[in-house]
Write an enzyme that holds these catalytic residues in place. Structure first.
Site, PDB file in Angstrom:
ATOM      1  N   HIS A 190       0.807  -1.219   0.000  1.00 16.97           N
ATOM      2  CA  HIS A 190       0.000   0.000   0.000  1.00 16.97           C
ATOM      3  C   HIS A 190       0.840   1.268   0.000  1.00 16.97           C
ATOM      4  CE1 HIS A 190       0.413  -0.243   4.484  1.00 16.97           C
ATOM      5  NE2 HIS A 190       0.461   1.053   4.346  1.00 16.97           N
ATOM      6  N   ASP A 247      -0.699  -7.429   1.149  1.00 17.52           N
ATOM      7  CA  ASP A 247      -0.036  -6.130   1.300  1.00 17.52           C
ATOM      8  C   ASP A 247       1.475  -6.323   1.430  1.00 17.52           C
ATOM      9  OD1 ASP A 247       0.349  -3.458   1.607  1.00 17.52           O
ATOM     10  OD2 ASP A 247      -0.350  -3.362   3.680  1.00 17.52           O
ATOM     11  N   SER A 256       4.282   1.753   8.371  1.00 13.30           N
ATOM     12  CA  SER A 256       3.946   0.772   7.344  1.00 13.30           C
ATOM     13  C   SER A 256       5.166   0.271   6.595  1.00 13.30           C
ATOM     14  CB  SER A 256       3.015   1.404   6.309  1.00 13.30           C
ATOM     15  OG  SER A 256       1.697   1.234   6.674  1.00 13.30           O
TER      16      SER A 256
END
Lengths: 381, 843
Positions: free
Chosen positions: B646, B694, B790
């Site tokens: 992402h 992801d 992330s």
């Protein structure tokens, strides 16, 4: 979905054909120059409607001035269409809708000595759903109470004290009011609302409750006018546009306001993830339009030269006051909960810069559906 | 100084001046304006062509009167100063000219097309020199000129050029054109792509009364819906308009069932080819690609792009291929034309394409099926033009009817799944099934979707911006009251598995749903049904009370596909022996070449986190997008990083060029090693709506140097299918926000100790958890990853050998650090073969 809606907007196009003059924005500038450092708030569609209604009872140059002032240059046949257009619009706006409160109305208060023409009264009633009231202006306190009570009742108490004082020489007073409160399509989270500084000027700071929500908004940066524009949809067809001029550029943006600019913005909107910070506020504007409209060329109707033969045979009547009041409340409530399960799970990547849009200094605001319902400047929420 | 010397020194200087002043004729015009000639300064230069008149006039007299005393030191200094001054003026002028010249050369190219409805196509239009082509293109150019010369951009409008006039399946003419604007670079920012297109669209007067999209554009009948206009590249402009056609070609395909070959290759130099394909009216073009040989770098240099137009217009791209491939793929246009561009500007090895195209008829994607009353799968439905990729904007309808009201319809997808539509849009297909909305997504296993109704109406609308992977489903009827046979378990994926396989530690459902809500996975431990293989056997965890599942794991047995094979061909049952930190093979080959870090530093030490010690997490990477920290990543080899997909989702984020990787960093901005990113590989099944798959690999442009190995070390990839035990303590690290409400990330690398959470609890908390995810955190909240973390590592230390294992990748969550909402991570052990496909050196 919102894009579609934005594309469908024909601002000012449904009723008033595009005009040489830009009534809405000229009126805005006239109001702004009369009170430069104050908030401004009015409803262009509501004022146009009330002027069009007045034109029903006006004749000769008085009527021409009104229609031309509105930016219309109409033949007889299309005049009919104009009134019918407003009739339709009124019916649409008055239709009860979920999460949508709108009270919009006109009323004419005339002195007891004035005999009204039946045709005018019935046209007002059928086309504009407006009432006329015989009023004893010699008892100015009583007359004021009559008018204020009427408006308070019509707006379910949202607009009280429409008139603060009343001239006992008044003969005809035109009253035009609009109250609006709607739910956002997606609500702001109450927990996200926090007291924050609002810079009225670089020196004057006030604390305001600042709502916040991160979402995909329609957004654009207008480099010509130096401002940022964000569109926040209401439930239903209406959308609020908030315009944040770059520091020191308020005047520039105000001067650049036009129907064309608005169309351009709606066209250039792009969806973008934003952290939006917006004050929670209630704004109202109350104007004695008889003082402002003459600068837009609508003057006769407020003077002894007025030809209001359509309203009454009584010679020498004129509109003594034309009062407009618009009230809008902006808060967190929305139809759709901001934090519904399933939508609040977020990825953990950082935010890119410049994705925060904080309305913490004077800004402009539009509420549009098919027309410009409201236009205002919020100097101090 | 004597006279001779000074003459010598003066002469060359003079030459220089005159040389330059002759070269720059235009410069002199500007000189008086910019710098007036020096008034009253005496210039005692003998007999030279003066660069400026006032200077020249004064000279000859002085020279003749005072010859000898003239060359004193003072005058020489004056002379020298003046000379320097003139030189400076000229240099300045030249520079100014250069700047203004290069500035004015800043051109903006727009490629576009629209359909003219009131002119019929003539074959002559194919000939660019024909009178007919010239006439129609002149008309179009005049119209475009008129549109833009009366617009806000009139000052910058340069010209328009009609590139192609073609037939098309909607009738009339399809005109492809370029529009060129020229403006100073400094003003380039006011130029927006949308504005340029809006001007053209605004000029089309459509009539509201007859409600068609065709309007009048300065007298031309133009279809509003056909207008496309995008910013294009100068290189595309010159190769489609200019005389240098290079390898570009036109193909007119007139015959059905004929393969028109499209092959080109080169071993050096450059290839920049435009292949324009036009089929007969009423038909479409299918391009089949057999192989492509290019450098893989996310299309930064090398690419193959397929357009649904004859010019490289960005918004009409059907597909882009950025990596070499040898699998047959085919793509279908939506009109009778297609443009294929092949770019390989710096060929190092071999670049080329082997493909062919053909003319195919348009297909209607609809079907009505009466399903027989036997339960089972009996037929197939597929995406349009199967097995080709299906073009965007497609629409399919299928109606099914079973013979009994007790039977419903089941659809079995091979690598696709449909789930209830959320408020967000669908990325890979929008399904309406009996008036309910669903979104489709690709994945790596089978799923079955059941509609409990004898009458089923299905509509599929393509929602992807580009062509999408071919889709195939088997359909059949099923018993509504009993979807799965007696004695079997119905998986969330829709599959049916024997009840006995539930909670046996084997992911029979593919989505792990048969292994959730188990007391604890129990392999059959008694002798009779003891399974010799399976994930619970020899996985290092004692699952049977008698310990039988962990016995005889490294005893040599005959080799099969479920055994581990040592270097000396000895096989045993323990499948995940490779690099697990225990030497199992007699020759030690299972632990050879395991390059990842054996935790150099002793354990030192986000939300609820603490500052780390410098060098404590040598695999931690900070990924900067246009200079600011956006995500984390982990070093897994000398040139590869592992991160979250992402982080690279979206037009700008998917381009590797704005990214830099910061390695060996402790305080933000003080990295020991910084490299640009050469290539980003996002997992093909990544889905931003479901958060699934992801994971992304990043290839560095520059491998980090061996000399930094004290500060930069790779972390180990877990063995395939590695099991994790809930409650295990691991660490999450990153420079993300320290509180949910913070606006900025942390300056110093933060670490927080979190626990791996039981998968069943994770699924019951979030609902949308797949087997590609795992939860970690503490149930009281407080310690968690947050925005900015992330892609960073969830590192777990393996007890057997003390090595650090990359168990998870920071992915998503509900807020950050909220009680009862642990963080969700990508489960790396599910992606080991995928990682090895791109980074074979890891094994």
């Amino acid at each position: 979905e919102m894009k579609k809606r934005v594309e469908d907007l024909h601002v000012g196009a449904t009723v008033a054909p595009s005009s040489r003059r830009d009534f809405t924005f000229d009126l805005y500038r006239a109001l702004a120059s009369a009170a430069p450092s104050q908030s401004i708030f009015f409803s262009p569609v509501s004022i146009s409607m009330s002027l069009a209604m007045l034109s029903l009872g006006a004749g000769s140059s008085t009527k021409m001035q009104i229609l031309e002032g509105l930016g219309l240059n109409l033949q007889k046949s299309s005049e009919k269409e104009l009134h019918r257009g407003f009739q339709q619009l009124l019916q649409e706006l008055n239709q009860p809708r979920d999460g949508f409160q709108l009270s919009l109305g006109n009323a004419l208060f005339t002195d007891l000595v004035v005999d009204l023409q039946d045709t005018f009264v019935s046209a007002m009633k059928t086309l504009y759903l407006a009432d006329t009231f015989p009023t004893n202006f010699r008892d100015s306190a009583g007359a004021m109470k009559q008018i204020n009570d009427y408006v308070a009742k019509q707006t379910k108490g949202k607009i009280v004290d429409l008139l603060k004082n009343l001239d006992s020489n008044a003969v005809v007073i035109m009253v035009n009011y609009i109250f609006f409160k709607a739910k956002w399509e997606t609500s702001f989270n109450h927990k996200g609302t926090q007291e924050q500084d609002f810079y009225v000027t670089s020196e004057t700071v006030v604390r305001v409750p600042m709502m916040s929500r991160e979402d995909q908004y329609h957004y654009l940066l207008d480099r010509n006018l130096s401002c940022r524009v964000v569109g926040v949809p209401y439930q239903g067809n209406a959308t609020a546009l908030f315009i944040l001029p770059s520091e020191g550029k308020m005047q520039q943006v105000e001067n650049g306001l036009s129907e064309k600019t608005l169309r351009k913005w709606l066209k250039m909107f792009k969806k973008r993830q934003l952290e939006l910070y917006l004050p929670k506020f209630s704004i109202e504007g109350s104007y004695q339009l008889e003082k402002v409209l003459p600068s837009l060329g609508i003057s006769n109707v407020f003077t002894s030269h007025a030809d209001l033969s359509g309203i009454s045979n009584h010679s020498n009547i004129q509109v003594s006051e034309m009062v407009h009041k618009a009230v809008v409340e902006v808060d967190e409530s929305g139809t759709r909960a901001a934090a519904a399960t399933g939508t609040i799970f977020t990825f953990r990547s950082a935010r890119l810069n410049s994705q925060r849009l904080v309305f913490n200094r004077p800004f402009l605001m539009f509420i549009v559906d098919n027309n410009i319902l409201f236009l205002g400047k919020v100097n101090r929420p | 100084m004597d006279k001779e010397n000074s003459d010598v020194s003066a002469a060359p200087a003079d030459l220089k001046i005159s040389n330059i002043s002759v070269q720059v004729v235009s410069a002199q015009k500007k000189l008086p304006v910019r710098r007036p000639p020096l008034p009253g300064r005496r210039l005692p230069l003998p007999g030279r062509r003066p660069p400026q008149r006032p200077i020249g006039k004064a000279k000859p007299k002085k020279q003749s009167k005072k010859k000898v005393p003239f060359w004193n030191v003072q005058n020489k200094i004056i002379l020298f100063t003046v000379f320097l001054f003139i030189l400076a003026v000229i240099a300045w002028t030249l520079l100014w000219l250069y700047i203004s010249k290069t500035e004015s050369k800043d051109a903006f190219y727009f490629a576009g097309m629209f359909r003219i409805t009131n002119i019929e196509f003539l074959p002559e239009y194919r000939q660019k020199e024909s009178r007919e082509f010239l006439s129609v293109s002149r008309t179009v150019q005049q119209v475009i000129n008129l549109v833009y010369t009366t617009s806000a951009f009139s000052k910058f409008y340069e010209q328009s050029v009609v590139a192609d006039v073609s037939s098309n399946n909607k009738g009339g003419l399809l005109v492809h054109f370029w529009i060129v604007f020229v403006m100073p670079r400094a003003k380039g920012h006011i130029f927006c792509e949308d504005c340029v297109a809006a001007i053209l669209k605004d000029s089309i007067q459509t009539s509201i009364i007859n409600r068609t999209s065709v309007g009048s554009l300065q007298g031309l009948a133009v279809d509003m819906d056909s207008v496309v206009l995008n910013a294009g590249l100068r290189s595309d402009y010159s190769s489609t308009i200019g005389s240098d056609k290079g390898c570009s070609q036109y193909f007119y395909a007139e015959h059905l069932s004929l393969h028109y070959p499209l092959e080109i290759s080169a071993a050096s130099g450059r290839l920049m080819c435009h292949f324009k394909l036009v089929a007969i009216v009423g038909y479409l073009i299918r391009l089949s690609i057999k192989s492509i040989q290019i450098e893989a770098d996310n299309c930064v240099t090398d690419s193959l792009t397929i357009y649904d137009s004859l010019l490289p217009i960005r918004s009409s791209i059907l597909y882009r291929i950025c990596e070499p491939t040898r699998t047959l793929m085919s793509f279908v246009s939506t009109n009778n034309l297609m443009l294929v561009t092949f770019k390989s500007p710096h060929i190092r090895r071999l670049s080329g394409i082997r493909a062919y195209f053909e003319v195919i008829p348009e297909q209607k994607c609809e079907n009505t099926v009466l399903v027989k009353d036997i339960t089972g799968f009996e037929g197939k439905i597929s995406s349009p033009y199967y097995p080709s990729y299906y073009p965007p904007k497609c629409k399919c309808t299928w109606k099914f009817q079973t013979s009994l009201s007790t039977l419903g319809i089941a659809l079995k997808f091979y690598n696709y799944s449909i789930t209830k539509k959320s408020m967000k849009g669908c990325e890979h297909g929008w399904w309406e099934i009996n008036e309910h909305m669903y979104c489709g997504s690709y994945m790596d296993h089978q799923t079955i979707f059941r509609v409990p109704s004898p009458l089923v109406h299905i509509q599929l609308q393509c929602s992807s911006r580009l062509s999408d992977k071919p889709l195939l489903a088997e359909y059949g009827s099923y018993n509504i009251s009993q979807p799965c046979p007696v004695g079997s378990f119905r998986c969330s994926s829709g599959l049916c598995v024997p009840q006995a396989q539930r909670c046996d530690g084997v992911n029979d459902c593919f989505d792990e749903s048969d292994e959730l809500f188990c007391v604890s996975p129990q392999p059959a431990c008694n002798t009779s049904s003891f399974r010799q293989h399976g994930p619970l056997i020899c996985d290092g965890f004692r699952d049977c009370e008698n310990g039988r599942d962990e016995q005889n794991c490294t005893q040599s047995i005959p080799c099969n596909n479920r055994t581990f094979k040592c270097g000396n061909d000895i096989c045993f049952r323990k499948q995940n022996a490779k690099c697990d930190g225990t030497v199992d093979c007699p020759d030690g080959s299972d632990e050879e070449g395991c390059t990842c870090s054996r935790s150099s530093s002793a354990l030192h030490r986000i939300i609820g986190g603490t500052d780390t010690l410098e060098g404590g997490w040598p695999w931690q990477v900070s990924l900067h997008f246009v200079g600011s920290a956006y995500c984390g990543a982990s070093v897994i080899s000398r040139e590869w990083l592992l991160s979250a997909a992402h982080c690279f989702h979206g037009n700008r984020l998917s381009d590797p060029t704005p990214w830099t990787a910061h390695l060996g960093m402790y305080v933000q901005g003080n990295a020991k090693f910084v490299s640009p990113v050469r290539r980003i590989v996002v997992h093909e099944y990544y889905n931003s709506q479901t958060f699934d798959y992801d994971i992304a690999l990043l290839q560095l442009s520059i491998a980090w140097p061996e000399t930094l190995k004290q500060l930069i070390q790779p972390i180990c990839i877990p063995p395939t299918g590695q099991r994790v035990r809930s409650g295990e303590k691991c660490w999450v690290t990153g420079w993300g926000r320290r509180h949910e409400a913070d606006n900025k990330g942390s300056l110093v690398l933060q670490q927080a100790e979190v626990e791996l959470i039981d998968q069943t609890l994770c699924v019951s908390t979030y609902g949308i958890i797949t087997s590609r995810m795992l939860c970690a955190g503490i149930m009281s909240g407080k310690r968690d990853a947050c925005k900015g973390d992330s892609g960073g590592p969830l590192s777990c230390r393996r007890k057997s050998d003390g090595k650090w294992i990359l168990t998870g990748i920071v992915s998503w969550g509900h807020g950050s650090g909220r009680p009862n909402f642990p963080g969700v991570y990508t489960r790396v052990s599910n992606f080991v073969p995928w990682i090895h496909k791109y980074v074979p050196s890891l094994l």
